[in-house]
Every structure is written in C-alpha cells, then in structure tokens.
Design a protein around this motif. Structure first.
Motif, PDB file in Angstrom:
ATOM      1  N   GLY A   1       0.766  -1.237   0.000  1.00  0.00           N
ATOM      2  CA  GLY A   1       0.000   0.000   0.000  1.00  0.00           C
ATOM      3  C   GLY A   1       0.790   1.276   0.000  1.00  0.00           C
ATOM      4  O   GLY A   1       0.310   2.308   0.477  1.00  0.00           O
TER       5      GLY A   1
ATOM      6  N   THR B   1       2.537   5.591   5.432  1.00  0.00           N
ATOM      7  CA  THR B   1       1.849   6.446   6.385  1.00  0.00           C
ATOM      8  C   THR B   1       2.740   6.877   7.544  1.00  0.00           C
ATOM      9  O   THR B   1       2.458   7.881   8.198  1.00  0.00           O
ATOM     10  CB  THR B   1       0.603   5.735   6.937  1.00  0.00           C
TER      11      THR B   1
ATOM     12  N   PRO C   1      -4.235  -1.667  -0.910  1.00  0.00           N
ATOM     13  CA  PRO C   1      -5.041  -2.250   0.154  1.00  0.00           C
ATOM     14  C   PRO C   1      -5.887  -1.178   0.833  1.00  0.00           C
ATOM     15  O   PRO C   1      -5.520   0.000   0.864  1.00  0.00           O
ATOM     16  CB  PRO C   1      -3.997  -2.814   1.123  1.00  0.00           C
ATOM     17  N   SER C   2      -7.029  -1.588   1.386  1.00  0.00           N
ATOM     18  CA  SER C   2      -7.899  -0.629   2.058  1.00  0.00           C
ATOM     19  C   SER C   2      -7.238  -0.041   3.303  1.00  0.00           C
ATOM     20  O   SER C   2      -7.541   1.081   3.691  1.00  0.00           O
ATOM     21  CB  SER C   2      -9.222  -1.298   2.434  1.00  0.00           C
ATOM     22  N   ASN C   3      -6.327  -0.802   3.915  1.00  0.00           N
ATOM     23  CA  ASN C   3      -5.610  -0.327   5.088  1.00  0.00           C
ATOM     24  C   ASN C   3      -4.121  -0.545   4.841  1.00  0.00           C
ATOM     25  O   ASN C   3      -3.572  -1.599   5.175  1.00  0.00           O
ATOM     26  CB  ASN C   3      -6.070  -1.062   6.346  1.00  0.00           C
ATOM     27  N   PRO C   4      -3.426   0.444   4.252  1.00  0.00           N
ATOM     28  CA  PRO C   4      -2.029   0.236   3.850  1.00  0.00           C
ATOM     29  C   PRO C   4      -1.125  -0.121   5.023  1.00  0.00           C
ATOM     30  O   PRO C   4      -1.384   0.237   6.178  1.00  0.00           O
ATOM     31  CB  PRO C   4      -1.644   1.590   3.252  1.00  0.00           C
TER      32      PRO C   4
ATOM     33  N   GLU D   1       2.074   4.762  -1.212  1.00  0.00           N
ATOM     34  CA  GLU D   1       1.504   5.804  -2.063  1.00  0.00           C
ATOM     35  C   GLU D   1       2.512   6.198  -3.128  1.00  0.00           C
ATOM     36  O   GLU D   1       3.662   6.513  -2.824  1.00  0.00           O
ATOM     37  CB  GLU D   1       1.137   7.031  -1.218  1.00  0.00           C
TER      38      GLU D   1
ATOM     39  N   ASP E   1      -2.075  -5.725   8.496  1.00  0.00           N
ATOM     40  CA  ASP E   1      -3.235  -6.369   9.106  1.00  0.00           C
ATOM     41  C   ASP E   1      -3.163  -7.884   9.003  1.00  0.00           C
ATOM     42  O   ASP E   1      -3.498  -8.598   9.949  1.00  0.00           O
ATOM     43  CB  ASP E   1      -4.524  -5.874   8.442  1.00  0.00           C
TER      44      ASP E   1
ATOM     45  N   ALA F   1      -4.197  -0.376  -7.799  1.00  0.00           N
ATOM     46  CA  ALA F   1      -5.000  -0.679  -6.615  1.00  0.00           C
ATOM     47  C   ALA F   1      -4.120  -0.770  -5.381  1.00  0.00           C
ATOM     48  O   ALA F   1      -2.975  -1.204  -5.440  1.00  0.00           O
ATOM     49  CB  ALA F   1      -5.749  -1.988  -6.829  1.00  0.00           C
TER      50      ALA F   1
END
Length: 255
Positions: free
Chosen positions: A7, A27, A130-133, A9, A222, A128
């Motif tokens: 994930g 993040t 992941p929803s939670n990087p 960016e 996760d 694409a």
C-alpha cells in the motif's frame, strides 16, 4: 509488492545518469525508493553495486536543512563525504562511503523541489492499494560495533534514542543472535534500529567481516499471511526471505 500488497503511495519516478527510480511513501512518513541501472555508460555506480553485492538495500537518505552545515558536521566527526554534488539547488547531496558509515551508504541531501516527475504507474504496476495500507515501521541495521554506529547516527545525524535493550527477551523481534540494540527516530518519521551481535552465532556470521549490513525492513500489516512469500516466524512475525524479494528481507509485524 510495495504498492499493491503493502500500500505505498505513489510519489513519482524519474531517470538520470546511472539510475532510474520509483518512489513510494508510507503512512509513517518514510519513503522507499526502488532503483535500477540506467545510462550506465555515463555512470555505472549502481551497476557495479549490483555486480558486486547483488540486489538489495543500497542506501539510507537523511534530509537536512543546510547541506553545507551537514557536510561540515560529518567531516569534523571523521566521516568525510564522497560524491558531493551541490550543482542543483533543487537537490544537493553528499554521500558517506559504507566503509566509514558502518556498512551502508548514507546520503545527506538538501531539497528545495518536491516537484517530482509523476507519470501514472505503467500498466504492469497495479494502481490498486489495500484498504488499510501497511506502515513502514523501521529499518533494522546490524552493525559490528554499536557504540561506533551510535556515534554516527545519533551524535552526528541527530537521531533521538527512543528505545534500547539487550537481546530479544523484551519481545522486540530482533534477529537471531542479537545483543545490544538501540532504536533511533527522526522528526520526519524515520526509524532506524541498530543491532549488535551478541558474539558468535547467526547474526555475527551473517555480518561476517563487514562493519554492518541492513538486515531487514519492518512493516506493520493487518494480515501478514496475505503477503506473497511470507512465512511465520517463532517470534510472531512473518518473514519474506531476501531471495523471494529481490535481495531485501521483509519482516511483517501483525497490526
């Protein structure tokens, strides 16, 4: 790996004499840069590195407010820089040779232009995420002499000690055969863990006669089992071995 699975960016890409790059941001604030040789007939530094060491971690970058002050500081401390380039105000840099900077190339850079060339990722580079990087937690650097490495990364490069200990009894997920360790942090979110072997054993053998080697990059995720090539380790982490990740070991900490 670093975007679709972890994930990162997309920050940008570019190509210049000697190398082309892609850069991703996580993040935690740290960036990860992927390099490949480019225009090697004009500068073959990366080609020579790959031919000598194989693929894997190449350098650690520290951004500074004033490159001239930084050069004076590292020189005065006994780490004379090499390959100094102050020609372009947008990005001025100097490097410390791994023989003096504990087994890893160290880059210090002053930047005044974040205007990266930002082409869209190529078709084969998944857009694409992941929803939670994942969070890029730290770089773990194994060093032959912890006190000497601390003198560079803490006293000269001004990392702030946030934790220290001995061995892995505190549950800090250290490489097998670790002794003393210190974790340093910088204002931009960077974390570097310095680990010294406890004498003989696996980590000492892995370093060999070097003054240091980047052991792994740690991510918090996760579901570590969802990362391709990851295998469970005894300490509760999952590991992607270097041979399954272009020369760089990943340690995945469950979040």
């Amino acid at each position: 790996r670093y975007r679709a699975e972890l994930g990162g960016e997309w920050v940008g890409s570019g190509a210049t004499v000697g190398f082309a790059n892609n850069q991703l941001r996580y993040t935690s604030g740290m960036n990860l840069e992927i390099l490949r040789p480019h225009r090697v007939e004009e500068n073959d530094f990366l080609r020579r590195f790959l031919d000598h060491s194989g693929p894997g971690p190449h350098h650690l970058t520290f951004k500074v407010a004033d490159i001239h002050v930084a050069i004076d500081a590292v020189t005065a401390a006994g780490y004379p820089p090499v390959s100094v380039n102050l020609e372009f105000r947008e990005w001025m840099e100097a490097f410390l040779h791994p023989k003096s900077s504990h087994g890893v190339v160290v880059q210090v850079a002053e930047s005044h232009d974040e205007g990266w060339d930002r082409p869209p990722p190529p078709d084969q580079f998944p857009a694409a995420m992941p929803s939670n990087p994942a969070t890029l937690v730290r770089v773990t650097h194994a060093v032959a002499a912890l006190d000497a490495a601390r003198a560079l990364f803490e006293d000269v490069l001004l990392g702030e000690e946030i934790a220290q200990g001995v061995g892995s009894s505190d549950g800090n997920r250290l490489p097998e055969g670790s002794g003393r360790w210190r974790e340093l942090a910088w204002p931009g979110g960077g974390h570097l863990r310095l680990v010294e072997p406890d004498g003989g054993g696996e980590l000492s053998d892995w370093i060999g006669r070097r003054t240091g080697r980047v052991h792994h990059i740690a991510f918090a995720v996760d579901d570590p089992a969802a990362i391709q090539g990851a295998s469970p380790a005894a300490d509760g982490t999952w590991v992607v071995d270097p041979e399954d990740n272009l020369g760089t070991r990943l340690v995945l900490e469950p979040r």
